[in-house]
Design a protein around this motif. Structure first.
Motif, short mmCIF file in Angstrom:
data_model
loop_
_atom_site.label_atom_id
_atom_site.label_comp_id
_atom_site.label_asym_id
_atom_site.label_seq_id
_atom_site.Cartn_x
_atom_site.Cartn_y
_atom_site.Cartn_z
N PRO A 467 0.82 -1.22 0.00
CA PRO A 467 0.00 0.00 0.00
C PRO A 467 0.85 1.27 0.00
O PRO A 467 0.50 2.27 -0.63
CB PRO A 467 -0.82 -0.12 1.30
N LYS A 468 1.98 1.20 0.69
CA LYS A 468 2.89 2.35 0.72
C LYS A 468 3.42 2.65 -0.68
O LYS A 468 3.42 3.80 -1.14
CB LYS A 468 4.04 2.06 1.68
N PHE A 469 3.88 1.61 -1.40
CA PHE A 469 4.38 1.80 -2.76
C PHE A 469 3.29 2.36 -3.67
O PHE A 469 3.54 3.22 -4.52
CB PHE A 469 4.91 0.48 -3.32
N GLN A 470 2.06 1.85 -3.52
CA GLN A 470 0.97 2.30 -4.37
C GLN A 470 0.73 3.80 -4.20
O GLN A 470 0.54 4.53 -5.19
CB GLN A 470 -0.31 1.52 -4.04
N LYS A 471 0.74 4.27 -2.96
CA LYS A 471 0.55 5.70 -2.72
C LYS A 471 1.70 6.52 -3.29
O LYS A 471 1.48 7.60 -3.86
CB LYS A 471 0.41 5.95 -1.22
N GLN A 472 2.91 6.01 -3.15
CA GLN A 472 4.08 6.74 -3.68
C GLN A 472 4.02 6.82 -5.21
O GLN A 472 4.36 7.84 -5.80
CB GLN A 472 5.36 6.07 -3.20
N ILE A 473 3.59 5.73 -5.85
CA ILE A 473 3.50 5.73 -7.31
C ILE A 473 2.41 6.69 -7.77
O ILE A 473 2.59 7.44 -8.74
CB ILE A 473 3.23 4.29 -7.82
N GLU A 474 1.26 6.68 -7.07
CA GLU A 474 0.17 7.60 -7.42
C GLU A 474 0.61 9.05 -7.28
O GLU A 474 0.15 9.93 -8.02
CB GLU A 474 -1.04 7.32 -6.53
N ALA A 475 1.53 9.32 -6.33
CA ALA A 475 2.01 10.68 -6.11
C ALA A 475 3.13 11.06 -7.07
O ALA A 475 3.64 12.18 -7.02
CB ALA A 475 2.47 10.84 -4.67
N GLY A 476 3.53 10.11 -7.93
CA GLY A 476 4.60 10.40 -8.89
C GLY A 476 5.98 10.08 -8.40
O GLY A 476 6.96 10.45 -9.05
N GLY A 477 6.09 9.39 -7.23
CA GLY A 477 7.38 8.97 -6.72
C GLY A 477 8.03 10.02 -5.84
O GLY A 477 7.47 11.09 -5.60
N PRO A 478 9.22 9.71 -5.34
CA PRO A 478 9.94 8.45 -5.56
C PRO A 478 9.38 7.31 -4.72
O PRO A 478 8.69 7.55 -3.73
CB PRO A 478 11.37 8.81 -5.12
N VAL A 479 9.70 6.08 -5.13
CA VAL A 479 9.35 4.88 -4.35
C VAL A 479 10.55 4.57 -3.46
O VAL A 479 11.67 4.40 -3.96
CB VAL A 479 9.04 3.69 -5.27
N THR A 480 10.33 4.54 -2.15
CA THR A 480 11.43 4.38 -1.20
C THR A 480 11.59 2.93 -0.79
O THR A 480 10.66 2.29 -0.31
CB THR A 480 11.20 5.25 0.04
N VAL A 481 12.79 2.40 -1.00
CA VAL A 481 13.17 1.04 -0.60
C VAL A 481 14.36 1.17 0.33
O VAL A 481 15.27 1.98 0.10
CB VAL A 481 13.53 0.19 -1.84
N THR A 482 14.37 0.38 1.40
CA THR A 482 15.43 0.55 2.40
C THR A 482 16.79 0.09 1.90
O THR A 482 17.81 0.70 2.23
CB THR A 482 15.08 -0.22 3.68
N HIS A 483 16.84 -1.00 1.10
CA HIS A 483 18.13 -1.54 0.67
C HIS A 483 17.94 -2.29 -0.64
O HIS A 483 16.92 -2.96 -0.83
CB HIS A 483 18.68 -2.48 1.74
N PRO A 484 18.89 -2.21 -1.60
CA PRO A 484 18.71 -2.88 -2.89
C PRO A 484 18.61 -4.40 -2.78
O PRO A 484 18.06 -5.05 -3.67
CB PRO A 484 19.94 -2.47 -3.71
N GLU A 485 19.15 -5.00 -1.70
CA GLU A 485 19.17 -6.46 -1.57
C GLU A 485 18.13 -6.99 -0.58
O GLU A 485 18.07 -8.19 -0.35
CB GLU A 485 20.57 -6.93 -1.14
N ILE A 486 17.34 -6.12 0.02
CA ILE A 486 16.38 -6.59 1.02
C ILE A 486 15.35 -7.52 0.37
O ILE A 486 14.84 -7.24 -0.71
CB ILE A 486 15.70 -5.42 1.75
N THR A 487 15.09 -8.64 1.04
CA THR A 487 14.26 -9.71 0.47
C THR A 487 13.21 -10.14 1.48
O THR A 487 13.48 -10.20 2.68
CB THR A 487 15.15 -10.92 0.10
N ARG A 488 12.02 -10.43 0.99
CA ARG A 488 10.94 -10.87 1.86
C ARG A 488 10.12 -11.97 1.16
O ARG A 488 10.11 -12.09 -0.06
CB ARG A 488 9.99 -9.71 2.20
#
Length: 621
Positions: A467-488
């Motif tokens: 949901p956080k990414f969806q809101k950031q994309i709707e706002a035009g970004g940026p999309v915030t990720v904590t680390h390039p290798e973080i995995t879930r």
């Protein structure tokens, strides 16, 4: 025939007149063909004389065979079968009637053969032609503004889609199908060719000059759907999908109600096979209680449990708004379901015991917990311990005191080798359930069986990155990720809830069940996928790396290093053989949790470390 205008639709009258004209034409045409279009005068008189007997007879037979109860726009093989039977019977009756009533006109035998053949062609052909016209088979000509699309899949779903699009144009017309089955290559489905394999979608999109691809693969594995979507995304093609078959069958939507493909379609997994008969024994006709009933997992558990018709569903929830939402939703979705909405805090022992004494649940699903890692890590550690550990202990003890048969506690993958307070508290809650089981052995009649279930992130849950990414994309970004290798690990909320029910059924007491979470997903790749699904790209919506948050691990685990698992009869469930807790810890822990004075963060983490040796706080903690 009853042709009362009040009972016969005007369209039906028009169809009857059509068939009468068809019968007249067929009979006269049969005479003309018999004499090579040069009919002698005496046979012209015979044709007209017999016509007044033949056509009314055929009209009566057609009516009796129900040819006027169907709709031409849905004409199909059953309608053609009825026409064949009706025309065949009429063909047998015509010579009998002419002989019986001593009609003197001469009827050549070839006319008796040609007439039914011509009549079937006229009646069947006109119906099929009308259906073809209504369905706009030439959609690209009749609707020049419609967009050409490729359909991925050439099975039953694709066939339904083509029929629906033909009947109800949705701004698209299909120019080709793709399927991995070699037997279907070059074949036609509803007149549309199967062009090639699914992986060739980019090639055929260029050849056919299309920008949109529709996935008609409802039964395909999610890995296949993800692969095709990735291929389309790389080729900058828009990806649409048909609704689920469940929604189509229920009548909520039609097959042609195309929508953009969503994350659940790609990260979701194959359906869970449930032991329905066993779950009916566990839930049907029994009182079931769910704590945290308004949360992401708790609310879905309530929906899944309601399907099995419990005698009563007790909704225990601290949030007034969340409880109200469930109180409104469940009666609408499950009429006749008896619910008991209860506001309460799981740490309040007096109230929890009062609720259980009043409702006498047979099964308790304990989903109430604080789950947000960074929030629990800084400044809220003592509240996390009290809510997650003391709350579990209070509900478990009340369940035992009031004769609950099964107690199922929702745990987390963050309880494995925890690096944060939230994970450590959930591991301690697991240990509390195991201690309660040890104090009351399985062989004790009427005893409570305590079961824990671990799983990872669920799609769309509160606090999830999605949901956080969806809101950031709707706002035009940026999309915030904590680390390039973080995995879930990810699974859908319904799948998680269904597997929790299955684990609750299978548990005999003291087990920690581990759900098969599938393959881990890199959060950065998830962000890129969501950006592409939105129709944008990383040039317009960039990804920004913010650094790991307090208590956050790069990789989540489902089992600790010193644990092993045992298989179960269910392919998506395994049992963890967890480390045995030190003797005497449970009483000490209860004394600590009973403290009413505030405990500072450092003291809380030291005490957690003492009871959960695998807890390794990060340096910033």
């Amino acid at each position: 025939m009853n042709l009362n205008p009040r009972t016969v639709n005007p369209r039906t009258v028009a169809i009857i007149l059509h068939d009468i004209l068809a019968a007249t034409f067929a009979w006269l045409a049969a005479y003309l063909l018999r004499f090579n279009l040069e009919m002698p005068p005496e046979f012209q008189a015979a044709a007209l004389t017999t016509l007044v007997w033949v056509v009314p007879l055929q009209a009566v037979v057609f009516w009796r065979f129900g040819l006027y109860r169907g709709l031409w726009r849905f004409a199909s093989l059953p309608d053609l079968k009825r026409i064949l039977l009706a025309v065949g019977l009429a063909a047998l009756l015509i010579p009998l009637v002419l002989i019986l009533f001593r009609v003197s006109a001469v009827v050549p035998r070839s006319v008796l053969i040609l007439d039914p053949l011509l009549l079937v062609v006229l009646m069947g052909g006109s119906r099929l032609a009308y259906r073809a016209w209504k369905e706009h088979r030439l959609a690209s000509m009749l609707h020049p503004d419609s967009k050409p699309v490729l359909v991925a899949g050439a099975g039953t779903a694709a066939d339904f889609l083509l029929r629906e699009l033909a009947r109800n144009p949705s701004g698209f017309h299909v120019v080709g199908l793709l399927d991995d089955s070699r037997d279907k290559r070059g074949r036609l489905v509803q007149g549309i060719p199967v062009l090639g394999a699914l992986d060739e979608v980019a090639v055929w999109a260029r050849k056919m000059e299309v920008d949109d691809v529709v996935l008609a693969l409802p039964s395909a594995a999610h890995a296949v759907r993800k692969r095709i979507t990735q291929t389309c995304s790389d080729a900058r093609l828009n990806v649409l999908t048909i609704p689920s078959l469940e929604d189509v069958v229920s009548g909520r939507v039609s097959v042609s109600s195309l929508r953009r493909i969503e994350l659940d379609d790609l990260l979701g997994r194959d359906p869970v096979a449930l032991d329905d008969s066993g779950l009916h024994r566990l839930l049907t006709g029994h009182v079931v209680m769910v704590t945290g009933a308004g949360g992401s997992i708790g609310s879905e558990l309530c929906r899944q449990i309601a399907r099995f018709a419990p005698a009563k569903l007790v909704l225990f929830e601290q949030s007034e708004l969340a409880l109200y939402a469930m109180e409104q939703e469940l009666p609408q979705r499950f009429p006749g379901l008896q619910i008991a909405p209860v506001i309460g805090d799981v740490k309040n022992s007096v109230w929890v015991n009062q609720v259980m004494a009043e409702h006498r649940p047979a099964v308790v699903f304990h989903a109430a917990a604080y789950k947000h890692v960074p929030l629990m890590e800084n400044g809220n550690a003592w509240e996390a311990v009290r809510n997650n550990v003391l709350g579990t202990q209070v509900v478990a003890a009340a369940a035992q005191a009031h004769g609950v048969g099964k107690f199922v506690m929702i745990s987390t993958d963050k309880a494995v080798n925890p690096t944060n307070v939230m994970g450590a508290t959930k591991r301690l809650a697991e240990m509390a359930c195991q201690a309660m089981q040890q104090r009351q052995p399985n062989q004790q009649p009427g005893g409570t069986r305590f079961v824990s279930v671990r799983f990872g992130n669920v799609l769309g849950s509160s606090g999830s990155v999605i949901p956080k990414f969806q809101k950031q994309i709707e706002a035009g970004g940026p999309v915030t990720v904590t680390h390039p290798e973080i995995t879930r690990y990810f699974m859908s909320i319904p799948e998680a809830a269904q597997l929790v029910l299955q684990a609750g059924l299978m548990g005999q007491g003291g087990e920690i069940f581990v759900l098969d979470m599938g393959e881990p997903v890199k959060i950065a790749e998830l962000a890129r996928l969501m950006i592409r699904l939105s129709g944008a790209d990383e040039a317009s919506i960039r990804i920004e790396y913010t650094g790991l948050r307090p208590g956050e691990k790069l990789y989540e685990e489902l089992l600790a290093d010193d644990e092993s698992t045992l298989p179960t009869p269910h392919p998506k469930l395994r049992v963890a053989k967890a480390r045995a807790a030190d003797a005497g810890w449970h009483g000490e822990c209860l004394d600590w949790l009973a403290l009413t004075c505030f405990q500072d963060e450092a003291a809380v983490k030291r005490q957690l470390k003492a009871w959960v040796p695998e807890y390794q706080p990060e340096p910033w903690a």
